[in-house]
Design an enzyme around this catalytic site. Structure first.
Site, PDB file in Angstrom:
ATOM      1  N   ILE A 261      68.421 -16.210   8.794  1.00  0.00           N
ATOM      2  CA  ILE A 261      67.084 -16.600   9.246  1.00  0.00           C
ATOM      3  C   ILE A 261      66.242 -15.348   9.511  1.00  0.00           C
ATOM      4  O   ILE A 261      65.048 -15.315   9.208  1.00  0.00           O
ATOM      5  CB  ILE A 261      67.189 -17.495  10.502  1.00  0.00           C
ATOM      6  CG1 ILE A 261      67.857 -18.829  10.124  1.00  0.00           C
ATOM      7  CG2 ILE A 261      65.815 -17.738  11.117  1.00  0.00           C
ATOM      8  CD1 ILE A 261      68.145 -19.756  11.300  1.00  0.00           C
TER       9      ILE A 261
ATOM     10  N   ASP B   5      76.001  -3.141  17.646  1.00  0.00           N
ATOM     11  CA  ASP B   5      76.812  -4.271  18.105  1.00  0.00           C
ATOM     12  C   ASP B   5      76.411  -4.510  19.552  1.00  0.00           C
ATOM     13  O   ASP B   5      76.582  -3.616  20.394  1.00  0.00           O
ATOM     14  CB  ASP B   5      78.311  -3.926  18.000  1.00  0.00           C
ATOM     15  CG  ASP B   5      79.161  -5.147  18.336  1.00  0.00           C
ATOM     16  OD1 ASP B   5      78.774  -5.921  19.238  1.00  0.00           O
ATOM     17  OD2 ASP B   5      80.208  -5.324  17.690  1.00  0.00           O
TER      18      ASP B   5
ATOM     19  N   ILE C  31      70.562 -13.337  16.848  1.00  0.00           N
ATOM     20  CA  ILE C  31      71.969 -12.950  17.024  1.00  0.00           C
ATOM     21  C   ILE C  31      72.700 -14.024  17.813  1.00  0.00           C
ATOM     22  O   ILE C  31      72.224 -14.462  18.869  1.00  0.00           O
ATOM     23  CB  ILE C  31      72.033 -11.599  17.775  1.00  0.00           C
ATOM     24  CG1 ILE C  31      71.538 -10.479  16.861  1.00  0.00           C
ATOM     25  CG2 ILE C  31      73.436 -11.322  18.292  1.00  0.00           C
ATOM     26  CD1 ILE C  31      71.433  -9.130  17.539  1.00  0.00           C
TER      27      ILE C  31
ATOM     28  N   TYR D 256      79.039 -28.254  18.729  1.00  0.00           N
ATOM     29  CA  TYR D 256      78.204 -27.092  19.054  1.00  0.00           C
ATOM     30  C   TYR D 256      78.631 -26.489  20.405  1.00  0.00           C
ATOM     31  O   TYR D 256      78.496 -25.293  20.636  1.00  0.00           O
ATOM     32  CB  TYR D 256      76.723 -27.495  19.056  1.00  0.00           C
ATOM     33  CG  TYR D 256      75.788 -26.343  18.828  1.00  0.00           C
ATOM     34  CD1 TYR D 256      75.855 -25.575  17.673  1.00  0.00           C
ATOM     35  CD2 TYR D 256      74.823 -26.010  19.773  1.00  0.00           C
ATOM     36  CE1 TYR D 256      74.995 -24.504  17.464  1.00  0.00           C
ATOM     37  CE2 TYR D 256      73.959 -24.947  19.575  1.00  0.00           C
ATOM     38  CZ  TYR D 256      74.058 -24.199  18.419  1.00  0.00           C
ATOM     39  OH  TYR D 256      73.194 -23.134  18.226  1.00  0.00           O
TER      40      TYR D 256
ATOM     41  N   LYS E  74      72.635 -21.495  24.305  1.00  0.00           N
ATOM     42  CA  LYS E  74      71.239 -21.645  23.844  1.00  0.00           C
ATOM     43  C   LYS E  74      70.354 -22.190  24.968  1.00  0.00           C
ATOM     44  O   LYS E  74      69.177 -21.830  25.065  1.00  0.00           O
ATOM     45  CB  LYS E  74      71.171 -22.569  22.620  1.00  0.00           C
ATOM     46  CG  LYS E  74      71.805 -21.996  21.355  1.00  0.00           C
ATOM     47  CD  LYS E  74      71.144 -20.711  20.878  1.00  0.00           C
ATOM     48  CE  LYS E  74      71.566 -20.335  19.471  1.00  0.00           C
ATOM     49  NZ  LYS E  74      71.165 -18.972  19.097  1.00  0.00           N
TER      50      LYS E  74
ATOM     51  N   LEU F 274      75.811 -17.813   7.523  1.00  0.00           N
ATOM     52  CA  LEU F 274      77.157 -17.479   8.024  1.00  0.00           C
ATOM     53  C   LEU F 274      77.398 -18.098   9.394  1.00  0.00           C
ATOM     54  O   LEU F 274      78.409 -18.755   9.623  1.00  0.00           O
ATOM     55  CB  LEU F 274      77.267 -15.963   8.181  1.00  0.00           C
ATOM     56  CG  LEU F 274      77.882 -15.123   7.072  1.00  0.00           C
ATOM     57  CD1 LEU F 274      77.999 -13.685   7.551  1.00  0.00           C
ATOM     58  CD2 LEU F 274      79.229 -15.677   6.668  1.00  0.00           C
TER      59      LEU F 274
HETATM   60  P1  NAD Z   1      73.556 -15.246  10.374  1.00  0.00           P
HETATM   61  O1  NAD Z   1      75.050 -15.290  10.364  1.00  0.00           O
HETATM   62  O2  NAD Z   1      72.885 -14.866   9.126  1.00  0.00           O
HETATM   63  O3  NAD Z   1      73.029 -14.316  11.554  1.00  0.00           O
HETATM   64  C1  NAD Z   1      73.732 -14.168  12.767  1.00  0.00           C
HETATM   65  C2  NAD Z   1      73.631 -12.692  13.091  1.00  0.00           C
HETATM   66  O4  NAD Z   1      74.221 -12.422  14.370  1.00  0.00           O
HETATM   67  C3  NAD Z   1      74.376 -11.813  12.072  1.00  0.00           C
HETATM   68  O5  NAD Z   1      73.487 -10.883  11.519  1.00  0.00           O
HETATM   69  C4  NAD Z   1      75.434 -11.119  12.902  1.00  0.00           C
HETATM   70  O6  NAD Z   1      75.699  -9.807  12.463  1.00  0.00           O
HETATM   71  C5  NAD Z   1      74.758 -11.120  14.272  1.00  0.00           C
HETATM   72  N1  NAD Z   1      75.711 -10.863  15.348  1.00  0.00           N
HETATM   73  C6  NAD Z   1      76.750 -11.639  15.773  1.00  0.00           C
HETATM   74  N2  NAD Z   1      77.430 -10.987  16.752  1.00  0.00           N
HETATM   75  C7  NAD Z   1      76.794  -9.789  16.939  1.00  0.00           C
HETATM   76  C8  NAD Z   1      77.024  -8.675  17.770  1.00  0.00           C
HETATM   77  N3  NAD Z   1      78.054  -8.629  18.633  1.00  0.00           N
HETATM   78  N4  NAD Z   1      76.162  -7.623  17.699  1.00  0.00           N
HETATM   79  C9  NAD Z   1      75.119  -7.628  16.843  1.00  0.00           C
HETATM   80  N5  NAD Z   1      74.863  -8.653  15.995  1.00  0.00           N
HETATM   81  C10 NAD Z   1      75.698  -9.712  16.049  1.00  0.00           C
HETATM   82  O7  NAD Z   1      73.112 -16.706  10.834  1.00  0.00           O
HETATM   83  P2  NAD Z   1      71.694 -17.313  11.241  1.00  0.00           P
HETATM   84  O8  NAD Z   1      71.892 -18.772  11.143  1.00  0.00           O
HETATM   85  O9  NAD Z   1      70.615 -16.662  10.509  1.00  0.00           O
HETATM   86  O10 NAD Z   1      71.617 -16.964  12.803  1.00  0.00           O
HETATM   87  C11 NAD Z   1      70.502 -16.313  13.393  1.00  0.00           C
HETATM   88  C12 NAD Z   1      70.132 -17.030  14.684  1.00  0.00           C
HETATM   89  O11 NAD Z   1      69.615 -18.316  14.362  1.00  0.00           O
HETATM   90  C13 NAD Z   1      71.290 -17.260  15.641  1.00  0.00           C
HETATM   91  O12 NAD Z   1      70.843 -17.072  16.967  1.00  0.00           O
HETATM   92  C14 NAD Z   1      71.615 -18.722  15.422  1.00  0.00           C
HETATM   93  O13 NAD Z   1      72.250 -19.329  16.530  1.00  0.00           O
HETATM   94  C15 NAD Z   1      70.221 -19.249  15.215  1.00  0.00           C
HETATM   95  N6  NAD Z   1      70.125 -20.594  14.622  1.00  0.00           N
HETATM   96  C16 NAD Z   1      70.771 -20.868  13.458  1.00  0.00           C
HETATM   97  C17 NAD Z   1      70.677 -22.142  12.918  1.00  0.00           C
HETATM   98  C18 NAD Z   1      71.400 -22.501  11.640  1.00  0.00           C
HETATM   99  O14 NAD Z   1      71.542 -23.685  11.342  1.00  0.00           O
HETATM  100  N7  NAD Z   1      71.848 -21.543  10.842  1.00  0.00           N
HETATM  101  C19 NAD Z   1      69.920 -23.129  13.561  1.00  0.00           C
HETATM  102  C20 NAD Z   1      69.259 -22.805  14.741  1.00  0.00           C
HETATM  103  C21 NAD Z   1      69.377 -21.534  15.273  1.00  0.00           C
END
Ligand code: NAD
Length: 264
Positions: A21, A65, A93, A156, A163, A195
Site C-alpha cells: 500500500i 527496523d 508498517i 484478525y 489497530k 504480504l
Molecule cells: P506490506 O507487507 O506490503 O507492508 C507491510 C510493511 O511493514 C512491510 O514493508 C514490512 O517491511 C513492514 N514492517 C513489518 N515489520 C517491520 C519492522 N519491524 N520494522 C520496519 N518495517 C516493518 O503490506 P501492506 O498491506 O501494504 O501493509 C501496510 C499497512 O497497511 C499495514 O499497517 C497494514 O496493517 C495496513 N493495512 C493493510 C490492509 C491489507 O488488506 N493489505 C488493509 C488495511 C490496512
C-alpha cells in the site's frame, strides 16, 4: 496547472514490494511532484525496494527496523542532514506472528501481544514524534489501519487490538501536534493482496466476502488508495486531522449482507 505536491518532501515507511500500500501511495505522490525518501526493513527487502525507489528518482533509501530504535534515529538523522525539514510522513508498517492471526483472540500470547503492539502501533508514535521535529512549517502524517479495529473480523485478532490503539494514537497525536500545523490521519483500507494481508488466515475468503458485500461491490484499488492518501497528505485536506478515513468500497457502513446474497 501546478502539481499538488510540488516542492513537498517526505518519508515513506513500509514498502516491501510493488504490491505494498505504501508503494501505491508513493506512486500517487510522485505523479504530483513529491520528493520522497524511503525506508526498507532489511537486506531481504532492499532488492525489491531499491529499483522502485530509483524509478521515481529517490536518492535517500535507508534501512530501518522499528524494533531497533537506533535504526529509527538514524533515518531521521539522515533526513535532517539531507533536507533539514520534511512536509509529510507515511507509516505503513504492521507485524504479528502469523500463528496468532488465526483461531481465537483469547489465545494471544503475552510476547506476541507486546511485539504486535510495538511494531504495528507504538512505532507510529515514536516515528511521528521524530517527524514532527522536522516539520517546523507544519505537515501531514498518515498511517494505515483496518476495519478490524472497531468490529470483529475472523482471525484478525491481536492485530485488531493494535489497530484500535493505533487509531486512538492518531487522535492523540493530532491533538499534540495540531498547534504546530501538523495534521495526523489514518486510512482504513479494505483488504488488499499484499504480504502483510496474506499473513491473516483465510485472507482470500475475507477479501471475497468484503468485496461482494460492500456497497460498491468492488475491490479497493491501488489508485483509490493513492488518491485518498494524496488528498490527506496535501493541502486539499487542510482542515482534516485526527480522522480515520475509510477507503473500503463502503464496507464499514454495512451491518448485514444484501438479502439476495443470503438467499443464494
Ligand atoms: P506490506 O507487507 O506490503 O507492508 C507491510 C510493511 O511493514 C512491510 O514493508 C514490512 O517491511 C513492514 N514492517 C513489518 N515489520 C517491520 C519492522 N519491524 N520494522 C520496519 N518495517 C516493518 O503490506 P501492506 O498491506 O501494504 O501493509 C501496510 C499497512 O497497511 C499495514 O499497517 C497494514 O496493517 C495496513 N493495512 C493493510 C490492509 C491489507 O488488506 N493489505 C488493509 C488495511 C490496512
Amino acid at each position: 496547472m501546478s502539481k499538488l505536491m510540488q516542492g513537498k518532501r517526505g518519508l515513506i515507511m513500509g514498502v516491501a514490494n510493488d504490491h505494498s500500500i505504501a508503494w501505491s501511495i508513493a506512486k500517487a505522490l510522485a505523479e504530483q511532484g513529491a520528493e520522497m525518501a524511503f525506508t526498507y526493513q532489511g537486506d531481504a527487502f532492499a532488492r525489491r525496494v531499491k529499483p522502485l525507489a530509483d524509478g521515481i528518482g529517490c536518492d535517500l533509501l535507508v534501512p530501518c527496523d522499528v524494533e531497533d530504535i537506533d535504526s529509527v534515529d538514524n533515518v531521521f538523522a539522515q533526513l535532517k542532514e539531507k533536507w533539514g525539514t520534511i512536509d509529510f510522513l507515511v507509516h505503513a508498517i504492521a507485524f504479528s506472528d502469523k500463528s496468532e492471526l488465526r483461531g481465537r483472540y483469547a489465545d494471544t500470547s503475552r510476547d506476541n501481544f507486546a511485539r504486535t503492539m510495538q511494531i504495528s502501533c507504538f512505532s507510529f508514535t515514536e516515528i511521528a514524534k521524530r517527524a514532527a521535529e522536522l516539520m517546523p512549517n507544519g505537515g501531514s502524517m498518515l498511517t494505515l489501519t483496518y476495519g478490524g479495529a472497531t468490529s470483529v473480523m475472523p482471525n484478525y485478532n491481536v492485530m485488531g487490538v493494535a489497530k484500535a490503539a493505533l487509531e486512538a494514537s492518531v487522535r492523540y497525536l493530532a491533538m499534540d501536534f495540531g498547534d504546530q500545523g501538523i495534521r495526523v490521519n489514518a486510512i482504513s483500507a479494505g483488504p488488499v493482496r499484499t504480504l502483510a494481508g496474506a499473513g491473516v488466515s483465510d485472507a482470500r475468503l475475507m477479501f471475497n466476502f468484503q468485496q461482494n458485500n460492500s456497497p460498491l461491490k468492488q475491490p479497493v484499488t491501488s489508485k483509490q488508495l493513492g488518491g485518498s492518501a494524496l488528498y490527506l497528505l496535501s493541502e486539499m485536506s487542510g482542515g482534516v486531522t485526527g480522522e480515520v478515513h475509510f477507503v473500503d468500497s463502503g464496507y464499514n457502513i454495512v451491518s448485514m449482507p444484501r438479502l439476495e446474497e443470503l438467499k443464494t
